[in-house]
Write a protein that holds these residues in place. Structure first.
Motif, PDB file in Angstrom:
ATOM      1  N   TRP A 108      51.208  17.411  -3.733  1.00 19.99           N
ATOM      2  CA  TRP A 108      50.171  18.396  -4.069  1.00 19.99           C
ATOM      3  C   TRP A 108      48.788  17.753  -4.160  1.00 19.99           C
ATOM      4  CZ3 TRP A 108      47.114  18.671  -8.493  1.00 19.99           C
ATOM      5  CH2 TRP A 108      47.425  17.752  -9.496  1.00 19.99           C
ATOM      6  N   SER A 109      48.726  16.435  -4.400  1.00 18.99           N
ATOM      7  CA  SER A 109      47.465  15.700  -4.429  1.00 18.99           C
ATOM      8  C   SER A 109      47.749  14.256  -4.028  1.00 18.99           C
ATOM      9  CB  SER A 109      46.839  15.775  -5.829  1.00 18.99           C
ATOM     10  OG  SER A 109      45.554  15.171  -5.810  1.00 18.99           O
ATOM     11  N   ARG A 110      46.855  13.329  -4.374  1.00 18.79           N
ATOM     12  CA  ARG A 110      47.031  11.907  -4.065  1.00 18.79           C
ATOM     13  C   ARG A 110      46.855  11.083  -5.331  1.00 18.79           C
ATOM     14  NH1 ARG A 110      47.996  14.584  -0.618  1.00 18.79           N
ATOM     15  NH2 ARG A 110      47.689  14.517   1.606  1.00 18.79           N
ATOM     16  N   ALA A 111      47.605   9.991  -5.424  1.00 18.60           N
ATOM     17  CA  ALA A 111      47.458   9.041  -6.529  1.00 18.60           C
ATOM     18  C   ALA A 111      46.387   8.031  -6.112  1.00 18.60           C
ATOM     19  CB  ALA A 111      48.789   8.345  -6.803  1.00 18.60           C
ATOM     20  N   PRO A 112      45.270   7.946  -6.833  1.00 15.44           N
ATOM     21  CA  PRO A 112      44.147   7.109  -6.419  1.00 15.44           C
ATOM     22  C   PRO A 112      44.451   5.607  -6.434  1.00 15.44           C
ATOM     23  CG  PRO A 112      43.476   8.693  -8.088  1.00 15.44           C
ATOM     24  CD  PRO A 112      44.971   8.721  -8.032  1.00 15.44           C
ATOM     25  N   PHE A 113      43.740   4.886  -5.580  1.00 16.29           N
ATOM     26  CA  PHE A 113      43.742   3.423  -5.524  1.00 16.29           C
ATOM     27  C   PHE A 113      42.260   3.055  -5.506  1.00 16.29           C
ATOM     28  CE2 PHE A 113      46.227  -0.369  -4.233  1.00 16.29           C
ATOM     29  CZ  PHE A 113      45.185  -1.249  -4.043  1.00 16.29           C
ATOM     30  N   LEU A 114      41.686   2.756  -6.679  1.00 19.87           N
ATOM     31  CA  LEU A 114      40.235   2.648  -6.801  1.00 19.87           C
ATOM     32  C   LEU A 114      39.774   1.270  -7.273  1.00 19.87           C
ATOM     33  CD1 LEU A 114      39.472   6.107  -8.480  1.00 19.87           C
ATOM     34  CD2 LEU A 114      39.422   5.519  -6.049  1.00 19.87           C
ATOM     35  N   ALA A 115      38.587   0.895  -6.780  1.00 19.14           N
ATOM     36  CA  ALA A 115      37.876  -0.322  -7.183  1.00 19.14           C
ATOM     37  C   ALA A 115      38.687  -1.590  -6.889  1.00 19.14           C
ATOM     38  CB  ALA A 115      37.456  -0.255  -8.654  1.00 19.14           C
ATOM     39  N   ALA A 116      39.348  -1.621  -5.754  1.00 19.75           N
ATOM     40  CA  ALA A 116      40.128  -2.805  -5.367  1.00 19.75           C
ATOM     41  C   ALA A 116      39.212  -3.871  -4.775  1.00 19.75           C
ATOM     42  CB  ALA A 116      41.190  -2.422  -4.341  1.00 19.75           C
ATOM     43  N   THR A 117      39.631  -5.120  -4.910  1.00 17.76           N
ATOM     44  CA  THR A 117      38.962  -6.239  -4.247  1.00 17.76           C
ATOM     45  C   THR A 117      40.011  -6.961  -3.410  1.00 17.76           C
ATOM     46  OG1 THR A 117      37.398  -6.501  -6.068  1.00 17.76           O
ATOM     47  CG2 THR A 117      37.684  -8.391  -4.581  1.00 17.76           C
ATOM     48  N   TYR A 149      39.897   8.903  -2.556  1.00 16.39           N
ATOM     49  CA  TYR A 149      41.156   8.465  -3.152  1.00 16.39           C
ATOM     50  C   TYR A 149      41.358   6.960  -3.051  1.00 16.39           C
ATOM     51  CZ  TYR A 149      42.166  13.393  -3.418  1.00 16.39           C
ATOM     52  OH  TYR A 149      42.107  14.723  -3.713  1.00 16.39           O
ATOM     53  N   VAL A 150      40.555   6.291  -2.217  1.00 17.22           N
ATOM     54  CA  VAL A 150      40.606   4.835  -2.087  1.00 17.22           C
ATOM     55  C   VAL A 150      39.178   4.313  -2.096  1.00 17.22           C
ATOM     56  CG1 VAL A 150      41.184   2.882  -0.586  1.00 17.22           C
ATOM     57  CG2 VAL A 150      42.754   4.810  -0.756  1.00 17.22           C
ATOM     58  N   SER A 151      38.935   3.290  -2.903  1.00 18.16           N
ATOM     59  CA  SER A 151      37.667   2.557  -2.836  1.00 18.16           C
ATOM     60  C   SER A 151      38.003   1.075  -2.964  1.00 18.16           C
ATOM     61  CB  SER A 151      36.683   3.016  -3.919  1.00 18.16           C
ATOM     62  OG  SER A 151      37.187   2.753  -5.210  1.00 18.16           O
ATOM     63  N   ALA A 152      37.408   0.286  -2.082  1.00 17.46           N
ATOM     64  CA  ALA A 152      37.732  -1.147  -2.066  1.00 17.46           C
ATOM     65  C   ALA A 152      36.589  -1.953  -1.487  1.00 17.46           C
ATOM     66  CB  ALA A 152      38.997  -1.385  -1.244  1.00 17.46           C
ATOM     67  N   GLN A 153      36.505  -3.179  -1.952  1.00 17.84           N
ATOM     68  CA  GLN A 153      35.594  -4.168  -1.380  1.00 17.84           C
ATOM     69  C   GLN A 153      36.479  -5.136  -0.605  1.00 17.84           C
ATOM     70  OE1 GLN A 153      33.055  -6.126  -4.211  1.00 17.84           O
ATOM     71  NE2 GLN A 153      32.730  -7.863  -2.847  1.00 17.84           N
ATOM     72  N   ILE A 154      36.248  -5.256   0.692  1.00 21.83           N
ATOM     73  CA  ILE A 154      37.073  -6.098   1.557  1.00 21.83           C
ATOM     74  C   ILE A 154      36.153  -7.143   2.186  1.00 21.83           C
ATOM     75  CG2 ILE A 154      38.656  -6.138   3.515  1.00 21.83           C
ATOM     76  CD1 ILE A 154      39.181  -3.137   2.920  1.00 21.83           C
ATOM     77  N   ASP A 155      36.327  -8.408   1.782  1.00 26.08           N
ATOM     78  CA  ASP A 155      35.409  -9.478   2.205  1.00 26.08           C
ATOM     79  C   ASP A 155      36.140 -10.770   2.529  1.00 26.08           C
ATOM     80  OD1 ASP A 155      32.844  -8.227   1.852  1.00 26.08           O
ATOM     81  OD2 ASP A 155      33.074  -8.468  -0.310  1.00 26.08           O
ATOM     82  N   ARG A 156      35.650 -11.454   3.534  1.00 27.94           N
ATOM     83  CA  ARG A 156      36.012 -12.840   3.847  1.00 27.94           C
ATOM     84  C   ARG A 156      37.515 -13.080   3.993  1.00 27.94           C
ATOM     85  NH1 ARG A 156      32.762 -12.525  -0.254  1.00 27.94           N
ATOM     86  NH2 ARG A 156      34.375 -13.217  -1.691  1.00 27.94           N
ATOM     87  N   ASN A 157      38.244 -12.154   4.562  1.00 35.09           N
ATOM     88  CA  ASN A 157      39.657 -12.363   4.854  1.00 35.09           C
ATOM     89  C   ASN A 157      39.758 -12.922   6.269  1.00 35.09           C
ATOM     90  OD1 ASN A 157      41.055 -11.022   2.451  1.00 35.09           O
ATOM     91  ND2 ASN A 157      39.587  -9.474   3.111  1.00 35.09           N
ATOM     92  N   THR A 158      40.638 -13.880   6.458  1.00 30.46           N
ATOM     93  CA  THR A 158      40.802 -14.505   7.768  1.00 30.46           C
ATOM     94  C   THR A 158      42.190 -14.197   8.304  1.00 30.46           C
ATOM     95  OG1 THR A 158      39.320 -16.310   7.143  1.00 30.46           O
ATOM     96  CG2 THR A 158      40.809 -16.702   9.023  1.00 30.46           C
ATOM     97  N   PHE A 159      42.226 -13.684   9.537  1.00 33.78           N
ATOM     98  CA  PHE A 159      43.481 -13.415  10.231  1.00 33.78           C
ATOM     99  C   PHE A 159      43.537 -14.371  11.407  1.00 33.78           C
ATOM    100  CE2 PHE A 159      42.409  -9.588   8.005  1.00 33.78           C
ATOM    101  CZ  PHE A 159      43.609  -9.015   7.638  1.00 33.78           C
ATOM    102  N   ARG A 160      44.637 -15.125  11.517  1.00 36.00           N
ATOM    103  CA  ARG A 160      44.741 -16.050  12.647  1.00 36.00           C
ATOM    104  C   ARG A 160      46.187 -16.164  13.123  1.00 36.00           C
ATOM    105  NH1 ARG A 160      43.277 -21.657   9.460  1.00 36.00           N
ATOM    106  NH2 ARG A 160      45.316 -21.926   8.491  1.00 36.00           N
ATOM    107  N   TRP A 161      46.292 -16.441  14.418  1.00 31.80           N
ATOM    108  CA  TRP A 161      47.597 -16.601  15.049  1.00 31.80           C
ATOM    109  C   TRP A 161      47.580 -17.872  15.859  1.00 31.80           C
ATOM    110  CZ3 TRP A 161      45.090 -12.100  14.305  1.00 31.80           C
ATOM    111  CH2 TRP A 161      45.787 -11.092  13.656  1.00 31.80           C
ATOM    112  N   PRO A 162      48.574 -18.738  15.660  1.00 27.57           N
ATOM    113  CA  PRO A 162      48.668 -19.928  16.512  1.00 27.57           C
ATOM    114  C   PRO A 162      48.907 -19.485  17.957  1.00 27.57           C
ATOM    115  CG  PRO A 162      50.318 -19.972  14.745  1.00 27.57           C
ATOM    116  CD  PRO A 162      49.620 -18.672  14.666  1.00 27.57           C
TER     117      PRO A 162
END
Length: 183
Positions: A108-117, A149-162
């Motif tokens: 009927w609604s959404r469960a929030p995910f707020l102020a994530a880092t 329903y979602v708020s986040a700060q997404i910074d400086r994550n590194t994704f790498r594959w050999p």
């Protein structure tokens, strides 16, 4: 009924995507909050949840477990920190606002995910993309428009594959690599 410590999520208005805590229950419809809510606030959500949860400085290796996910965090999470982790293989994370189960019916609604880092993580040799999302299921949950329903700060994550793993990484129909992160 709401109780002291429950979270009031601001879903629309000038401070949408933020939250407050109930400091004291005055009566069944009156609460003293830890900070005021702006007058122009539209929709709110009140519920219990996890506040100030930290997942930091972990090393996890699920290579070879293609169905494994390092972190699945869905709904009623506030000020969560996912930082400085080293994640190998599998799906790095699924962070989501998911359909609610109470107080009416599922979806009927959404469960929030707020102020994530989500910051300073090293993701290596992932087999599936990481995601930050609001879950929607057209068949069983009603649409919610205009709410945050979602708020986040997404910074400086590194994704790498050999180089040895790039060949096995899934590709899209256009033969392009699948994204590392979907928001």
């Amino acid at each position: 009924p709401s109780e002291t410590g429950a979270v009031v999520s601001i879903l629309s208005g000038p401070r949408a995507g933020t939250w407050r805590r109930i400091a004291q229950v005055i009566d069944s419809t009156t609460y003293l909050l830890d900070a005021p809510i702006p007058e122009a606030t539209g929709s709110i959500s009140i519920g219990r949840g996890f506040v100030d949860t930290r997942f930091e400085h972990n090393t996890m290796d699920v290579r070879g477990g293609s169905k494994s996910t390092h972190f699945v965090l869905v709904g009623n999470l506030f000020n969560t920190r996912l930082t400085k982790n080293y994640l190998l293989g599998g799906e790095p994370f699924k962070l989501a606002s998911c359909p609610t189960e109470e107080p009416v019916v599922w979806g009927w609604s959404r469960a929030p995910f707020l102020a994530a880092t989500i910051a300073d993580n090293l993701i290596e040799d992932a087999e599936r993309e990481a995601s930050v999302l609001v879950e929607h299921d057209a068949k069983s949950s009603r649409p919610n428009r205009g709410g945050v329903y979602v708020s986040a700060q997404i910074d400086r994550n590194t994704f790498r594959w050999p180089p040895s793993s790039v060949a096995r990484f899934p590709r899209s129909a256009a033969n392009r690599l699948v994204p590392a992160l979907t928001i």
